[in-house]
Design a protein around this motif. Structure first.
Motif, PDB file in Angstrom:
ATOM      1  N   GLN A   1       0.850  -1.186   0.000  1.00  0.00           N
ATOM      2  CA  GLN A   1       0.000   0.000   0.000  1.00  0.00           C
ATOM      3  C   GLN A   1       0.885   1.236   0.000  1.00  0.00           C
ATOM      4  O   GLN A   1       2.030   1.186   0.446  1.00  0.00           O
ATOM      5  CB  GLN A   1      -0.939  -0.004   1.211  1.00  0.00           C
ATOM      6  CG  GLN A   1      -0.267  -0.358   2.531  1.00  0.00           C
ATOM      7  CD  GLN A   1      -1.285  -0.636   3.636  1.00  0.00           C
ATOM      8  OE1 GLN A   1      -2.361  -1.162   3.379  1.00  0.00           O
ATOM      9  NE2 GLN A   1      -0.959  -0.248   4.852  1.00  0.00           N
TER      10      GLN A   1
ATOM     11  N   VAL B   1      -2.509  -1.195  -3.125  1.00  0.00           N
ATOM     12  CA  VAL B   1      -3.589  -0.286  -2.746  1.00  0.00           C
ATOM     13  C   VAL B   1      -2.985   1.115  -2.662  1.00  0.00           C
ATOM     14  O   VAL B   1      -2.394   1.503  -1.653  1.00  0.00           O
ATOM     15  CB  VAL B   1      -4.246  -0.701  -1.413  1.00  0.00           C
ATOM     16  CG1 VAL B   1      -5.411   0.233  -1.089  1.00  0.00           C
ATOM     17  CG2 VAL B   1      -4.751  -2.133  -1.490  1.00  0.00           C
ATOM     18  N   ALA B   2      -3.070   1.815  -3.769  1.00  0.00           N
ATOM     19  CA  ALA B   2      -2.393   3.108  -3.919  1.00  0.00           C
ATOM     20  C   ALA B   2      -3.429   4.213  -3.846  1.00  0.00           C
ATOM     21  O   ALA B   2      -4.368   4.243  -4.632  1.00  0.00           O
ATOM     22  CB  ALA B   2      -1.683   3.150  -5.270  1.00  0.00           C
ATOM     23  N   HIS B   3      -3.263   5.113  -2.900  1.00  0.00           N
ATOM     24  CA  HIS B   3      -4.294   6.125  -2.637  1.00  0.00           C
ATOM     25  C   HIS B   3      -3.740   7.503  -2.972  1.00  0.00           C
ATOM     26  O   HIS B   3      -2.834   7.982  -2.308  1.00  0.00           O
ATOM     27  CB  HIS B   3      -4.695   6.054  -1.160  1.00  0.00           C
ATOM     28  CG  HIS B   3      -6.133   6.378  -0.910  1.00  0.00           C
ATOM     29  ND1 HIS B   3      -6.807   7.363  -1.599  1.00  0.00           N
ATOM     30  CD2 HIS B   3      -7.034   5.850  -0.049  1.00  0.00           C
ATOM     31  CE1 HIS B   3      -8.053   7.414  -1.157  1.00  0.00           C
ATOM     32  NE2 HIS B   3      -8.224   6.505  -0.233  1.00  0.00           N
TER      33      HIS B   3
ATOM     34  N   ILE C   1      -3.277   7.492   8.543  1.00  0.00           N
ATOM     35  CA  ILE C   1      -2.931   6.120   8.160  1.00  0.00           C
ATOM     36  C   ILE C   1      -1.431   5.887   8.098  1.00  0.00           C
ATOM     37  O   ILE C   1      -0.978   4.754   8.074  1.00  0.00           O
ATOM     38  CB  ILE C   1      -3.515   5.711   6.776  1.00  0.00           C
ATOM     39  CG1 ILE C   1      -2.988   6.599   5.642  1.00  0.00           C
ATOM     40  CG2 ILE C   1      -5.014   5.700   6.797  1.00  0.00           C
ATOM     41  CD1 ILE C   1      -3.493   6.205   4.246  1.00  0.00           C
TER      42      ILE C   1
ATOM     43  N   PHE D   1       5.785   4.208   6.331  1.00  0.00           N
ATOM     44  CA  PHE D   1       4.729   4.176   5.310  1.00  0.00           C
ATOM     45  C   PHE D   1       5.208   4.941   4.075  1.00  0.00           C
ATOM     46  O   PHE D   1       5.683   6.064   4.180  1.00  0.00           O
ATOM     47  CB  PHE D   1       3.447   4.804   5.863  1.00  0.00           C
ATOM     48  CG  PHE D   1       2.233   4.572   4.997  1.00  0.00           C
ATOM     49  CD1 PHE D   1       1.360   3.542   5.277  1.00  0.00           C
ATOM     50  CD2 PHE D   1       1.977   5.377   3.892  1.00  0.00           C
ATOM     51  CE1 PHE D   1       0.236   3.313   4.487  1.00  0.00           C
ATOM     52  CE2 PHE D   1       0.865   5.152   3.083  1.00  0.00           C
ATOM     53  CZ  PHE D   1      -0.004   4.120   3.379  1.00  0.00           C
TER      54      PHE D   1
ATOM     55  N   VAL E   1      -5.931   1.749   5.227  1.00  0.00           N
ATOM     56  CA  VAL E   1      -5.863   2.352   3.893  1.00  0.00           C
ATOM     57  C   VAL E   1      -7.156   1.968   3.171  1.00  0.00           C
ATOM     58  O   VAL E   1      -7.274   0.883   2.608  1.00  0.00           O
ATOM     59  CB  VAL E   1      -4.617   1.891   3.112  1.00  0.00           C
ATOM     60  CG1 VAL E   1      -4.558   2.585   1.751  1.00  0.00           C
ATOM     61  CG2 VAL E   1      -3.353   2.198   3.910  1.00  0.00           C
ATOM     62  N   ALA E   2      -8.132   2.843   3.278  1.00  0.00           N
ATOM     63  CA  ALA E   2      -9.487   2.565   2.799  1.00  0.00           C
ATOM     64  C   ALA E   2      -9.724   3.359   1.534  1.00  0.00           C
ATOM     65  O   ALA E   2      -9.612   4.574   1.529  1.00  0.00           O
ATOM     66  CB  ALA E   2     -10.502   2.961   3.870  1.00  0.00           C
ATOM     67  N   HIS E   3     -10.022   2.655   0.455  1.00  0.00           N
ATOM     68  CA  HIS E   3     -10.115   3.311  -0.855  1.00  0.00           C
ATOM     69  C   HIS E   3     -11.561   3.246  -1.345  1.00  0.00           C
ATOM     70  O   HIS E   3     -12.068   2.179  -1.630  1.00  0.00           O
ATOM     71  CB  HIS E   3      -9.189   2.596  -1.838  1.00  0.00           C
ATOM     72  CG  HIS E   3      -8.572   3.499  -2.854  1.00  0.00           C
ATOM     73  ND1 HIS E   3      -9.248   4.535  -3.444  1.00  0.00           N
ATOM     74  CD2 HIS E   3      -7.330   3.532  -3.394  1.00  0.00           C
ATOM     75  CE1 HIS E   3      -8.447   5.150  -4.295  1.00  0.00           C
ATOM     76  NE2 HIS E   3      -7.275   4.575  -4.285  1.00  0.00           N
ATOM     77  N   PRO E   4     -12.224   4.392  -1.431  1.00  0.00           N
ATOM     78  CA  PRO E   4     -13.601   4.404  -1.916  1.00  0.00           C
ATOM     79  C   PRO E   4     -13.644   4.502  -3.435  1.00  0.00           C
ATOM     80  O   PRO E   4     -12.818   5.183  -4.037  1.00  0.00           O
ATOM     81  CB  PRO E   4     -14.154   5.697  -1.309  1.00  0.00           C
ATOM     82  CG  PRO E   4     -12.983   6.618  -1.229  1.00  0.00           C
ATOM     83  CD  PRO E   4     -11.759   5.741  -1.047  1.00  0.00           C
TER      84      PRO E   4
END
Lengths: 345, 345
Positions: free
Chosen positions: A204, A231-233, A247, A252, B231-234
């Protein structure tokens, strides 16, 4: 060699060709739009094309002062509502030109009286037919699953539209220099290959950009998700500070795209702040002072004006996604669950 | 008991009070806006308020047909450009009313000739002063760091604005029933407490919503990030299919918010598709047929019309974030790195 890697390298030539063959058509479209005395622009797109749309919003608003809407296609496709777009230009973007939701929104906008423009790589596609006028990307078939050359050509289209609309000859000259700048930027490949192993087990990450380059980190995140299953935000700096920063514990990974321009100082400060929190920062920038702040850094070998920089800055991220995919034992041309043309409504 | 939990429970009463005391003012503002024959609306906000803004976009577009822009504040604060907003209404949202970027965008919009409205919980705040008119949330001081009651009151404000603008008396009556529906929804707490331990070691997840409830999963993701460091991705359903779905391997947790309405069928199909890929789906819905599809499910005890459902549907997610934070040994009122008022430019 993967298609993705091949097509990353094709970008400078593809942009030259696109500029030579299509700028006349874009000029005519921009002048037609200008004659309409519009009060807003709407752009409708999905995936990488939607990241290009975001760049369009920022340049239309900052360069032309015209409020720009990123469309929510479901208003038309799910809720069946026709928007009052008679005073606007509506631009649909789809490399295949086959996205049914984009085509439906363009048709609905045209019915409501808007001047509609399609941007696509596919002649005679449903999008090209549905819109009043079309801009053809002319970059050749994109065989890689992950969009690369169609993305940069979409950015170029939108930028050329804005520059012809304003008639800014200095900006137009700078756009003409972009293929050369992209060519120089291909040299970033080596640095990426050197550091990418370090991220073999990264699952991530966050990517931070501001202003024009918010689109860059949105697109980079999509590449990371598609080709590396990370999981790239992506966040704009300010949005990240409004909550999500929680987060990010020790180590990180946070990628920061720092161009030369009005956002440099703030992004440098953000990077320093993240370093103090013991995060791992990966700085992508043409500036020595910014690069020195990163735990790791990738130097962009050329300085472009901030408004044009997204067309160059995406390249190191494309390389990163492509090589990290391989290091993770994946194939960037064959991500699970995906096809080249996605049909959603 | 945390402030967050206390304030989740306060929401039904707070909404009743807000409706009784503020709907007159909102009606006057909506009628003033209607008299201007506007061609677009712009909403400017950050964080939870920006998630409320997204709900505003969807309801203004689907219910009123008015194109709605979510503002990029940096156009004003970084690039110094004044947008041509003379034909529009511009709404700024900030619970504290102190966000300097939001206030600057409102000032710039007012100078350009737009009718400006501030939505805030703080009387006499810079936002309330900068805008032509203000809507006061009247929910009492929000002491929890994570926004809960100010978020739902922001949704109510925007919905009331839209309903008074259209003069839809059926919709207005349905809005009046919302506090009762919220009260019933508090009963979802027990189910959340029962299943939350399962997610003690969840470090990343995706949340899927469509249309009106895209805002719900955006806000839920922000709560998960702030209070649980996940790490929450909407994603909107369609955006998820355009690439990001590749991240979701076996067991990957995907929360899906499935309301009763025009999006139900598609979301059920998406959920079934994800089950086939052996993901873990967590369905939040009032519908038995949808709940039965989830690996886990949380039943919303009341059915509301789809357009109003985000005001109710966020509640189970608020509970989830609050209890999971505790299970993870964290304090939802004290996330690392965050303060209640975030000042960004």
């Amino acid at each position: 060699m993967s298609w993705m890697l091949k097509e990353i390298h094709e970008q400078p030539d593809a942009m030259s060709r696109f500029y030579d063959k299509e700028s006349g058509a874009i000029k005519a479209i921009a002048q037609k739009a200008k004659g309409l005395n519009i009060s807003h622009i709407m752009i409708v797109a999905r995936g990488s094309s939607d990241n290009a749309a975001r760049y369009g919003k920022y340049i239309f608003e900052s360069h032309l002062g015209i409020p720009t809407i990123l469309a929510a296609p479901s208003i038309v496709t799910v809720y069946g509502k026709q928007l009052k777009l008679g005073k606007g230009v509506v631009i649909g973007i789809s490399q295949s030109g086959q996205a049914p939701d984009i085509v439906r929104v363009i048709k609905s906008a045209r019915q409501s009286g808007a001047y509609t423009v399609g941007i696509t790589n596919t002649k005679g596609s449903p999008l090209a037919k549905a819109a009043d006028d079309a801009i053809m990307l002319r970059v050749g078939k994109e065989k890689g699953l992950a969009a690369t050359k169609t993305y940069t050509a979409q950015l170029m289209s939108l930028m050329l539209f804005a520059a012809f609309f304003s008639g800014d000859s200095k900006l137009l000259a700078a756009i003409r220099d972009l293929p050369a700048a992209m060519m120089q930027t291909l040299a970033a490949r080596e640095q990426v290959e050197e550091i990418v192993e370090r991220y073999r087990y990264m699952e991530q990450c966050v990517l931070i950009g501001r202003g024009f380059n918010y689109s860059t980190v949105q697109e980079a995140a999509l590449k990371f998700m598609e080709t590396c299953y990370i999981v790239a935000h992506p966040f704009s700096t300010a949005d990240f500070m409004h909550g999500p920063i929680a987060i990010a514990g020790t180590g990180f990974p946070v990628f920061i795209c720092i161009p030369q321009g009005k956002t440099t100082k703030q992004l440098n400060e953000v990077c320093s702040g993240l370093n103090k929190k013991q995060l791992e920062t990966i700085v992508v920038s043409p500036l020595k002072s910014s690069l020195s702040l990163g735990t790791q850094s990738i130097r962009i070998p050329v300085r472009t004006s901030e408004i044009l920089s997204p067309i160059v800055n995406i390249i190191p991220f494309q390389f990163f996604a492509c090589f990290l995919s391989r290091v993770k034992g994946l194939d960037p041309d064959n991500p699970r669950f995906l096809k080249k043309v996605t049909r959603t409504l």
